[in-house]
Scaffold this motif. Structure first.
Motif: not given
Length: 281
Positions: A56-65
């Protein structure tokens, strides 16, 4: 470039850090340059270290980028039967065998300081009786690809084994020699597939035309070229990008407790700040 398909394939064993950001920016930039597509693949075959919260953190980080991908996310743990089928094919052809030697035992048989994964370790299958005896005692084992059997199966193609590399000057053929890795592990008793097997299987399944990866994975690309040749899988074009190194000269990684993107975000940094921090010098 038509039908340019690449992927970003992190393992959810921790939060993304700056090294991941470098890789992600390179992947998406290459796709944008070619007018292509990016798939997101979650390589979570290591069930002892991977966690849903990290995914879930990976998805969150990529969306933030500001990075987006096409289609559904492929989660490798949902497809263990696919990798088992590939192993069954290799076993039926006599290309893999059960190795019961532990990593410690292998290291002890090598010169001091040698890496068991890169020292050319080769072995032989046990006799059917001895193997059955080990299995009856629930002994741990690894499925290893026999280098000797692979060489025999490929015949004359072994001498011309290679992969395609995309460089600033175009695409070139690079000789691939997996011999330095010996009999590589393709699965273990409690792990249905290794990175090498699952990665190559999924690249073929998803019609990945280009793989953008760090320089640290250049050497193991020879293993992937061998697997692709043995399995008849199409071979992508590879593109290698420089690594982001820390002050100690080593690549940034989760294992070295490098600061995560989430921590930078909590400190008030923006995606633009992350891009500036990871831009080539």
């Amino acid at each position: 470039m038509p039908d340019y398909i690449t992927r970003f394939a992190p393992s959810p064993t921790g939060r993304l850090h700056l090294g991941h950001a470098v890789s992600a920016f390179n992947v998406w930039a290459a796709a944008a340059e070619a007018g292509g597509r990016v798939y997101l693949r979650i390589e979570d075959i290591d069930q002892t270290r991977c966690r849903p919260e990290y995914e879930a953190g990976i998805v969150e980080d990529l969306c933030w980028l500001g990075l987006s991908w096409e289609g559904l996310v492929r989660r490798q743990s949902d497809h263990f039967s696919d990798y088992r089928a590939a192993l069954d094919t290799l076993q039926a052809r006599g290309l893999i065998y059960r190795c019961f030697r532990t990593r410690r035992e292998i290291a002890a048989s090598l010169p001091a300081g040698a890496d068991p994964d890169e020292a050319g370790f080769v072995s032989r299958p046990l006799s059917p009786f001895d193997e059955a005896e080990r299995l009856s005692h629930n002994a741990a084992f690894a499925w290893r690809l026999s280098l000797e059997a692979a060489r025999s199966a490929l015949g004359a193609r072994w001498e011309t084994l290679s992969y395609q590399e995309q460089t600033a000057g175009g695409v070139r053929r690079v000789p691939a020699d997996p011999s330095r890795f010996g009999d590589v592990v393709l699965a273990r008793k409690d792990t249905p597939a290794s990175y090498h097997l699952a990665c190559c299987h999924d690249d073929a399944l998803q019609s990945i035309s280009h793989v953008v990866r760090g320089e640290d994975l250049r050497a193991v690309t020879a293993i992937h070229a061998m697997l692709q040749a043995l399995m008849g899988w199409p071979q992508p074009v590879y593109r290698f990008h420089p690594l982001l190194l820390g002050a100690d000269g080593k690549k940034l990684s989760k294992r070295n407790a490098d600061k995560s993107l989430a921590e930078y975000r909590a400190e008030g940094m923006t995606p633009e700040d992350i891009r500036a921090m990871t831009a080539p010098a």
